[in-house]
Structure formats: C-alpha cells, structure tokens
Design a protein around this motif. Structure first.
Motif, mmCIF file in Angstrom:
data_model
loop_
_atom_site.group_PDB
_atom_site.id
_atom_site.type_symbol
_atom_site.label_atom_id
_atom_site.label_comp_id
_atom_site.label_asym_id
_atom_site.label_seq_id
_atom_site.Cartn_x
_atom_site.Cartn_y
_atom_site.Cartn_z
ATOM 1 N N LYS A 30 106.936 76.590 101.924
ATOM 2 C CA LYS A 30 105.517 76.345 102.824
ATOM 3 C C LYS A 30 104.613 77.063 102.150
ATOM 4 N N ARG A 33 102.935 77.070 99.292
ATOM 5 C CA ARG A 33 103.138 75.816 98.476
ATOM 6 C C ARG A 33 103.713 74.895 97.584
ATOM 7 N N LEU A 51 100.187 70.236 102.400
ATOM 8 C CA LEU A 51 100.740 70.530 103.512
ATOM 9 C C LEU A 51 100.981 69.695 104.930
ATOM 10 N N PRO A 55 100.397 74.241 108.811
ATOM 11 C CA PRO A 55 101.363 74.019 108.057
ATOM 12 C C PRO A 55 102.260 74.866 109.078
ATOM 13 N N THR A 67 104.892 70.615 109.273
ATOM 14 C CA THR A 67 105.410 70.667 108.325
ATOM 15 C C THR A 67 106.504 71.564 108.636
ATOM 16 N N GLU A 69 110.248 73.020 109.377
ATOM 17 C CA GLU A 69 111.381 73.849 108.781
ATOM 18 C C GLU A 69 112.511 73.799 108.992
ATOM 19 N N ILE A 130 105.009 66.565 102.709
ATOM 20 C CA ILE A 130 105.289 66.839 101.402
ATOM 21 C C ILE A 130 103.904 66.131 100.814
#
Length: 154
Positions: A30, A33, A51, A55, A67, A69, A130
């Motif tokens: 992330k 990117r 994202l 983010p 987003t 994890e 994504i």
C-alpha cells in the motif's frame, strides 16, 4: 467494450492464460502503491495502483474508504464490473467480522481489484479497492484465477 485479447471474442473478457503463465500469489504494498503478481515466488508482473481515499491503516468498517491489510484470497471474477473487469478480495474474513461486531459496525465488503484508473493518473480514488488501468486489468484478469492468495501489506 472489451478489446480483443488472446482468444477473447468482442464484448467478452479475455481468457485465462495457461496454468504455467498464471500468478499463484499477489502481493500489494500500500505505501508504495505497488502490486506484484508472483509465480513460484518470482515476480511476473508489477503494477502501479490506486487505493481508497483514506489509504493508511486497515479497513475496519463500511465507508471508511480504507483498503484492507492482511491475507485474503480472490473469490470471484466479475466480467461485467462497472469498473471494466474486477476480482473480488475475500474481505471481510472472520477476524474482520469479529472486530466489527465488537464495535457494533458493519465491516463493509465488495473489495475488488479493478480497472478504470485513467492512464497516467497518480492518486487514490476508490472506496477501498485496488485499481489499475483497464489495459492492466486485462493482463491481470488473464493471469489471476479464483483462489489466488493475496497479501496486502501496509
């Protein structure tokens, strides 16, 4: 309309590549990117990604625009996505649902890898997904079958 790629017919998404050319894992970084497709531990493709609008941090609830994890899987291939093509990520998992229940919130869902990022665009714009360009999504679509593990790293 989908471009003709490989053995795809007009209006249909491209076919999966032969097994030896498919990814067997996906890693998303992330902070950088960046998304990598891997086969037998080797990188076979790298993509610049967009994202969610917020983010930093793990997705904890519907509408936080983060987003997720952690470790998930690709569970569905959507050839009729409003974002060109999309691959569903298995968020929320049981731990995600548990933490959301404990806080009395909806964990959210519908996290995808999808197209529709304009070529050359450099910014985050999704609600937690994504995103890549449509041309990149065509490549990813050809290489990623249902069941592929995806690790999303802060």
């Amino acid at each position: 309309m989908f471009a003709l790629i490989g053995s795809a017919r007009a209006g249909e998404p491209p076919d999966l590549l032969p097994v030896a050319q498919r990814a067997d894992a996906i890693q998303v970084y992330k902070a950088q990117r960046r998304m990598e497709l891997l086969r037998a531990g080797r990188i076979i493709a790298t993509y610049r990604i967009a994202l969610g609008d917020a983010p930093v941090g793990h997705k904890r609830q519907q509408g936080d625009e983060k987003t997720p994890e952690g470790d998930y899987r690709i569970t569905y291939r959507n050839p009729r996505s409003r974002f060109h093509l999309s691959l569903r990520v298995s968020y929320p998992n049981e731990a995600d649902r548990r933490q959301a229940r404990a806080r009395g919130v909806d964990p959210g869902g519908d996290i995808m890898i999808h197209g529709a990022t304009p070529p050359g665009y450099r910014g985050d714009w999704t609600d937690g997904c994504i995103a890549v360009t449509n041309a990149e999504m065509d490549e990813i679509w050809r290489r990623v079958p249902v069941g592929t593990p995806i690790r999303i790293i802060p």
